[in-house]
Design an enzyme around this catalytic site. Structure first.
Site, PDB file in Angstrom:
ATOM      1  N   CYS A   1      22.293  24.389  11.731  1.00 55.70           N
ATOM      2  CA  CYS A   1      21.700  24.281  13.072  1.00 55.70           C
ATOM      3  C   CYS A   1      22.768  23.898  14.097  1.00 55.70           C
ATOM      4  CB  CYS A   1      20.561  23.250  13.015  1.00 55.70           C
ATOM      5  SG  CYS A   1      20.333  22.245  14.463  1.00 55.70           S
TER       6      CYS A   1
ATOM      7  N   CYS B   1      22.482  20.633  15.848  1.00 55.10           N
ATOM      8  CA  CYS B   1      22.813  19.487  15.001  1.00 55.10           C
ATOM      9  C   CYS B   1      24.317  19.281  14.953  1.00 55.10           C
ATOM     10  CB  CYS B   1      22.291  19.681  13.576  1.00 55.10           C
ATOM     11  SG  CYS B   1      20.520  19.991  13.512  1.00 55.10           S
TER      12      CYS B   1
END
Ligand code: FAD
Length: 500
Positions: free
Chosen positions: A60, A63
């Site tokens: 991600c 992230c």
């Protein structure tokens, strides 16, 4: 990235280059990476009062961008070099790994990154969902940058942590001397002190033929009465094998001997942690180990029985004399030991002797530290316990605890206070619930009975440590017993191997 793809014609090559660029910029991670196999155990073991768990996925992009922000906060709280260690454990779980699918489901992870906050114990075998009322686990809704996350934490704890706090600007001091619960944090310092003492003994090659008996006796005391179960366990493992080190002593050089003992972790794999909790000073060089050692000694004193009190007394005196590397301290302490004329018959006498001896040290240091400025300004020495901590210890109207006036103590109350403080209160926070295994009336722990049930014959190998163990059976009854059985199991095992 366009530059890289232009200059590298092969897709695989560019990935490698990207990774190596990444590696160079990558700093060590401060947040603890958790997964389904270690999630419960790490959160159960931590001394921290709170945990933050970041659920993320390694693929991600958001992230990845968030990671440096989260790491800034993890650096403040995690590990030996942290500015504020032992308060909050910062962790992360990669939900993109198959192994963590169930774990992330249990915590209703609906987006990445998602942050949860709560007491570590509530995460252990726990779950969370956003609709749940009265959960002690809470979602951190405003932690998108390091500043905002720290603000959120500060609001929860009414604290004032800052990103630029420097090491040992210890603003979280236990200012409230009357807070009896503070001692519960000391269980972790007792483990730290035990492990540090062991390291010092090895580092300074202090195990010699004339000091070995003191160490074995001290280990026996720890096996039976150390308030931490993992230290009892670790010590018993060393004790069981102690003969092997001492009998090979002549042939092995000290490095070999040290190396062999180095393989033992006296309080388990998580200790030493590299920081102090109850004993943390306001400066790097104050408090710490010597404070932890005192607390260990007091916690042992309140756990011995009447019949063991004299043995525990001589064991502690000999241990400090042989292994406390502060010359002035060990000499002073030993002279106070030597001035005891009649043997202790009751553990109460021993508990109060240690308390009074510690106060004599406090009194001497009060003057020294005032004139030399060597003490911790935030923790001036006092005659202890202060009135706020134990009002009933003071007979009414008796003097101040500034070392000058005479205090009339109510010794029954002091004894009662010490038993509670270093006994039950000390272990209230301890996460290892097995520690609280009920003691039988005869003082035998369930874990020891399990051993006795499985060991049949008692084969007693002759060895220096065992000879000492047998000779010191006054308190060592359980330790000797435990050791003999362990030893017999080990020898039987070795014997059976030889026969194969
Ligand atoms: C055996 C021994 C002998 C020492 N001798 C010397 C010496 O001669 N010279 C020297 O400079 N330093 C000596 N030290 C170090 C010194 O006593 C302190 O440990 C050190 O200065 C750190 O002080 P502290 O403020 O952390 O409190 P400490 O004195 O280490 O006490 C730790 C904690 O124990 C509790 N406590 C305090 N007094 C008592 C008491 N009377 N009974 C029970 N609990 C108490 C308090 O909660 C305190 O925070 C000795 C240490 C030990 C273990």
């Amino acid at each position: 990235s366009s530059e890289i793809s232009v200059s590298t014609p092969f897709a695989i090559g560019s990935r490698v280059i990207l990774r190596s660029i990444d590696d160079k910029s990558e700093k060590p991670d401060y947040a603890v990476e958790l997964n389904a196999t270690n999630f419960d155990s790490v959160l159960k073991e931590t001394p921290a009062a709170y945990a933050v768990v970041e659920f993320f996925a390694h693929w991600c992009p958001a992230c990845r961008n968030y990671k440096p922000q989260y790491e800034k906060i993890a650096k403040i709280f995690n590990g030996a070099d942290a500015v504020h260690p032992g308060i909050i454990l910062m962790t992360r779980v990669d939900c993109a790994l198959k192994i963590n699918t169930d774990l992330c489901d249990k915590f209703s992870v609906g987006h990445y990154p998602m942050l949860l906050w709560g007491p570590p114990s509530k995460f252990v075998s726990g779950s969370w969902n956003p609709k749940q009322e009265k959960s002690e686990i809470r979602s951190i809704d405003d932690g998108r940058t390091a500043d905002r996350l720290l603000n959120w934490i500060n609001k929860q704890l009414s604290s004032s942590y800052r990103l630029d706090d420097e090491k040992f600007e210890n603003d979280q001091l236990q200012k409230n001397a009357s807070d009896i619960g503070q001692i519960a944090r000391a269980i972790y310092d007792i483990e730290e002190a035990t492990s540090t003492a062991f390291d010092i003994i090895l580092d300074h090659k202090m195990i010699k033929s004339e000091t070995q008996a003191s160490l074995v006796k001290f280990f026996q005391l720890l096996v039976v009465h150390h308030p931490s179960r993992r230290c009892r366990k670790g010590t018993s493992e060393i004790l069981v094998d102690f003969d092997d080190f001492s009998s090979n002593k002549k042939e092995t050089d000290s490095a070999g001997e040290k190396g062999a003992l180095r393989n033992y972790q006296i309080c388990g794999k998580d200790v030493p942690r590299g920081y102090w909790m109850f004993c943390r000073g306001s400066k790097n060089e104050t408090r710490g180990f010597s404070c932890g050692l005192w607390v260990l000694l007091h916690s042992l004193s309140v756990r011995v029985d009447d019949g063991e009190s004299q043995m525990a007394f001589t064991t502690i005196c000999d241990f400090i004399h042989s292994f406390f590397i502060c010359e002035e301290c060990r000499q002073h302490f030993y002279s106070m030991c030597s001035s005891v004329s009649s043997p202790f018959k009751k553990s109460r006498e021993f508990v109060l002797w240690l308390w009074d001896t510690h106060n004599k040290v406090n009194k001497r240091l009060m003057k020294e530290e005032a004139s030399l400025g060597t003490g911790d300004p935030e923790y001036p020495k006092i005659i202890w316990p202060p009135r706020q901590l134990c009002p009933s210890c003071y007979l009414s109207g008796s003097g101040k605890n500034d070392g000058n006036s005479r205090i009339e103590w109510d010794h029954d109350e002091v004894y009662k206070f010490l038993m509670g403080y270093y006994g039950k209160t000390l272990v209230t926070l301890y996460k290892d619930k097995e520690l609280l295994v009920e003691k039988r009336a005869d003082g035998v722990l369930a874990e020891d009975l399990a051993v006795s049930a499985s060991a049949h014959a008692v084969v007693v190998p002759v060895g220096a440590a065992l000879a000492i163990a047998v000779a010191s059976c006054a308190f060592g009854a359980l330790a000797c017993y435990w050791r003999q059985h362990q030893k017999s199991r080990k020898y039987k095992y070795l014997h059976s191997l030889k026969n194969i």
